[in-house]
Write a protein that holds these residues in place. Structure first.
Motif, mmCIF file in Angstrom:
data_model
loop_
_atom_site.group_PDB
_atom_site.id
_atom_site.type_symbol
_atom_site.label_atom_id
_atom_site.label_comp_id
_atom_site.label_asym_id
_atom_site.label_seq_id
_atom_site.Cartn_x
_atom_site.Cartn_y
_atom_site.Cartn_z
ATOM 1 N N ASN A 4 -19.598 -22.655 -7.187
ATOM 2 C CA ASN A 4 -19.851 -23.099 -8.561
ATOM 3 C C ASN A 4 -20.379 -24.530 -8.533
ATOM 4 O OD1 ASN A 4 -18.762 -20.764 -10.159
ATOM 5 N ND2 ASN A 4 -16.920 -21.286 -8.985
ATOM 6 N N PRO A 5 -21.639 -24.686 -8.155
ATOM 7 C CA PRO A 5 -22.189 -26.033 -7.950
ATOM 8 C C PRO A 5 -22.355 -26.799 -9.256
ATOM 9 C CG PRO A 5 -23.924 -24.388 -7.759
ATOM 10 C CD PRO A 5 -22.635 -23.631 -7.865
ATOM 11 N N SER A 6 -22.333 -28.103 -9.131
ATOM 12 C CA SER A 6 -22.621 -28.949 -10.292
ATOM 13 C C SER A 6 -24.089 -28.830 -10.697
ATOM 14 C CB SER A 6 -22.284 -30.410 -9.973
ATOM 15 O OG SER A 6 -20.904 -30.572 -9.738
ATOM 16 N N VAL A 7 -24.969 -28.758 -9.700
ATOM 17 C CA VAL A 7 -26.404 -28.714 -9.981
ATOM 18 C C VAL A 7 -27.083 -27.685 -9.075
ATOM 19 C CG1 VAL A 7 -28.574 -30.024 -10.053
ATOM 20 C CG2 VAL A 7 -26.415 -31.164 -10.627
ATOM 21 N N SER A 8 -27.977 -26.908 -9.660
ATOM 22 C CA SER A 8 -28.895 -26.056 -8.895
ATOM 23 C C SER A 8 -30.257 -26.745 -8.863
ATOM 24 C CB SER A 8 -29.043 -24.682 -9.555
ATOM 25 O OG SER A 8 -27.828 -23.992 -9.593
ATOM 26 N N VAL A 9 -30.747 -27.034 -7.667
ATOM 27 C CA VAL A 9 -32.072 -27.634 -7.509
ATOM 28 C C VAL A 9 -33.048 -26.527 -7.129
ATOM 29 C CG1 VAL A 9 -33.441 -29.393 -6.345
ATOM 30 C CG2 VAL A 9 -30.987 -29.756 -6.698
ATOM 31 N N LYS A 33 -22.775 -33.898 -3.614
ATOM 32 C CA LYS A 33 -22.778 -32.894 -2.559
ATOM 33 C C LYS A 33 -22.658 -31.457 -3.064
ATOM 34 C CE LYS A 33 -23.081 -36.068 0.561
ATOM 35 N NZ LYS A 33 -24.408 -36.272 1.226
ATOM 36 N N ASP A 34 -21.964 -31.248 -4.190
ATOM 37 C CA ASP A 34 -21.734 -29.866 -4.632
ATOM 38 C C ASP A 34 -22.936 -29.350 -5.409
ATOM 39 O OD1 ASP A 34 -21.021 -31.775 -6.561
ATOM 40 O OD2 ASP A 34 -19.802 -30.333 -7.673
ATOM 41 N N ILE A 35 -23.974 -29.044 -4.648
ATOM 42 C CA ILE A 35 -25.236 -28.538 -5.207
ATOM 43 C C ILE A 35 -25.662 -27.302 -4.431
ATOM 44 C CG2 ILE A 35 -25.962 -30.842 -5.917
ATOM 45 C CD1 ILE A 35 -27.851 -30.922 -3.512
ATOM 46 N N ARG A 61 -26.006 -24.753 1.876
ATOM 47 C CA ARG A 61 -26.337 -24.865 0.454
ATOM 48 C C ARG A 61 -27.766 -24.418 0.159
ATOM 49 N NH1 ARG A 61 -25.225 -31.045 -0.502
ATOM 50 N NH2 ARG A 61 -26.561 -31.034 1.363
ATOM 51 N N VAL A 62 -28.571 -24.267 1.191
ATOM 52 C CA VAL A 62 -29.976 -23.880 1.023
ATOM 53 C C VAL A 62 -30.096 -22.368 0.880
ATOM 54 C CG1 VAL A 62 -32.274 -23.874 2.069
ATOM 55 C CG2 VAL A 62 -30.791 -25.898 2.284
ATOM 56 N N ILE A 63 -30.770 -21.937 -0.171
ATOM 57 C CA ILE A 63 -31.040 -20.521 -0.433
ATOM 58 C C ILE A 63 -32.553 -20.330 -0.372
ATOM 59 C CG2 ILE A 63 -30.864 -18.648 -2.124
ATOM 60 C CD1 ILE A 63 -28.451 -20.204 -3.322
ATOM 61 N N ILE A 82 -31.331 -16.794 -10.526
ATOM 62 C CA ILE A 82 -30.145 -16.698 -9.669
ATOM 63 C C ILE A 82 -29.320 -17.976 -9.658
ATOM 64 C CG2 ILE A 82 -31.412 -15.096 -8.149
ATOM 65 C CD1 ILE A 82 -31.047 -17.479 -6.020
ATOM 66 N N ALA A 83 -29.783 -19.021 -10.348
ATOM 67 C CA ALA A 83 -29.095 -20.313 -10.312
ATOM 68 C C ALA A 83 -27.696 -20.196 -10.915
ATOM 69 C CB ALA A 83 -29.913 -21.354 -11.071
ATOM 70 N N LYS A 84 -26.729 -20.837 -10.274
ATOM 71 C CA LYS A 84 -25.333 -20.803 -10.710
ATOM 72 C C LYS A 84 -24.800 -22.178 -11.087
ATOM 73 C CE LYS A 84 -24.091 -16.769 -7.882
ATOM 74 N NZ LYS A 84 -25.442 -16.529 -7.334
ATOM 75 N N GLY A 85 -25.632 -23.198 -11.043
ATOM 76 C CA GLY A 85 -25.180 -24.552 -11.307
ATOM 77 C C GLY A 85 -24.852 -24.816 -12.761
ATOM 78 N N GLU A 86 -24.000 -25.792 -12.988
ATOM 79 C CA GLU A 86 -23.715 -26.239 -14.351
ATOM 80 C C GLU A 86 -24.966 -26.877 -14.956
ATOM 81 O OE1 GLU A 86 -20.624 -29.239 -16.737
ATOM 82 O OE2 GLU A 86 -20.672 -29.220 -14.531
ATOM 83 N N TYR A 87 -25.743 -27.541 -14.105
ATOM 84 C CA TYR A 87 -26.998 -28.160 -14.532
ATOM 85 C C TYR A 87 -28.124 -27.697 -13.609
ATOM 86 C CZ TYR A 87 -24.344 -31.219 -17.620
ATOM 87 O OH TYR A 87 -23.529 -31.694 -18.608
#
Length: 374
Positions: A4-9, A33-35, A61-63, A82-87
């Motif tokens: 559950n990452p903070s950010v999806s880049v 770090k939690d991205i 962390r790389v997809i 597919i992004a799961k980040g909060e942001y």
């Protein structure tokens, strides 16, 4: 992999092997770090995909996603799905972040409860390795003196307040999902609709003045050729944005700002495109688009940059051959002025070299210069 990452880049990738590692390094080394780092290969034919898989092995962390070549807009949409980040954050694969970009934007988003947070950007000249300021990436004088704010709090010229590229902004994912918007599948200007719609509709927008992202320029790429072939894409983006404004009941509120932006954006494209695309765009503006975009129904006083309105009237009343002749004459004048200034500077340098103080300075620094050369 962060569950559950903070950010999806999200990074669209296409034939960018030379600069891809620098881009990925700037994301993998973020202080936040939690991205998750979603890389979408858009049918690359060079070693880009192999580089992505190498980073995937090094960093969980790389997809890595792959698709047939459809353009950056489709690639970003795939990543969004597919992004799961909060942001959400976006980055083009030849650009790069400052190490603390995500941390600073995330902290500001949480502090202000903003759906959109914007930072400043600059340009990195790939030829000279120099950074160039672009103060217009955020036009602070157009923004209210409080944060957060909404688009309606920007009293005038909303569409010039920010630049509608995606990678200097952080987006709250639940908010983007609620809008149901996607990137247009256009070869160029595929980001205008998505980014502008997101900012327009956001109840809370904030920004920070730090320069945190660098756009790499002066690349030997086919972008100019792509723009020549997709010369009409920006118009399609503007029409989609106008339709969205009307659907949301916002067109009347932003009509003057929008029409001004359409005029300015049209001339930016006309001034920066070459080849056959220039002729096609010129004729389209003259025969249909200036009228379609609502530009011709207003007088000079309606426009924030009156000279662009005068240029539009000139196009409407001038044959393209005459217009091109004027354009060439203007370029020749600019070149002549540049040559004169260069000659003046050279004369100043020659005079300086002949001066007594210069000769003394050369004498004093002779030994240090010789030692340095060794």
């Amino acid at each position: 992999m962060v569950m559950n990452p903070s950010v999806s880049v999200i990074i669209p990738v296409y034939n960018i092997e030379k600069f891809l590692s620098a881009c990925l390094d700037s994301v993998c080394s973020q202080t936040l770090k939690d991205i998750e780092i979603i890389c979408v290969d858009d049918g690359s034919t060079d070693s880009s995909l192999a580089i992505l898989h190498r980073y995937k092995k090094q960093d969980e962390r790389v997809i890595v996603l792959t698709q047939q070549n459809q353009g950056a807009g489709a690639a970003r949409n795939y990543g969004l799905s597919i992004a799961k980040g909060e942001y959400l954050a976006f980055l083009d694969s030849d650009d790069f972040f400052e190490p603390d970009l995500l941390e600073k934007l995330y902290r500001e988003a949480k502090k202000t409860q903003a759906e959109i947070v914007v930072c400043r950007a600059d340009r990195y000249d790939n030829g000279t390795a120099e950074y160039m300021k672009i103060p217009w990436s955020i036009k602070e004088h157009l923004l209210p003196d409080f944060k957060p704010f909404s688009s309606k709090d920007i009293k005038k010229n909303f569409f010039e307040a920010f630049v509608w590229w995606p990678w200097d902004k952080l987006y709250k994912k639940s908010y983007i999902d609620s809008l149901g918007i996607q990137y247009q599948q256009l070869r160029t200007t595929n980001d205008l609709f998505f980014v502008c719609a997101a900012v327009l509709m956001a109840p809370n927008i904030s920004y920070i003045n730090d320069v945190l992202v660098h756009q790499r320029v002066s690349l030997k790429s086919s972008l100019s050729v792509t723009r020549e072939k997709s010369w009409d894409n920006f118009y399609k983006a503007l029409i989609a944005l106008r339709d969205y404004l009307k659907k949301q009941g916002l067109y009347e509120r932003f009509e003057q700002d929008f029409i001004n932006y359409c005029l300015n954006f049209s001339f930016w494209h006309l001034e920066t495109i070459h080849g056959e695309g220039y002729f096609l765009l010129y004729n389209a503006l003259k025969e249909k688009w200036f009228d379609d975009l609502g530009i011709l129904k207003h007088q000079k006083e309606y426009f924030y940059q009156a000279h662009n309105y005068e240029n539009a009237l000139s196009i409407m009343n001038t044959d393209i051959t005459h217009h091109l002749r004027e354009r060439v004459e203007q370029r020749e004048k600019e070149i002549l002025m540049l040559r004169r200034r260069t000659s003046e500077l050279q004369s100043e340098i020659d005079c300086l070299k002949k001066s007594r103080s210069f000769r003394i300075g050369r004498f004093i620094t002779y030994i240090p210069r010789m030692l340095k050369s060794k």
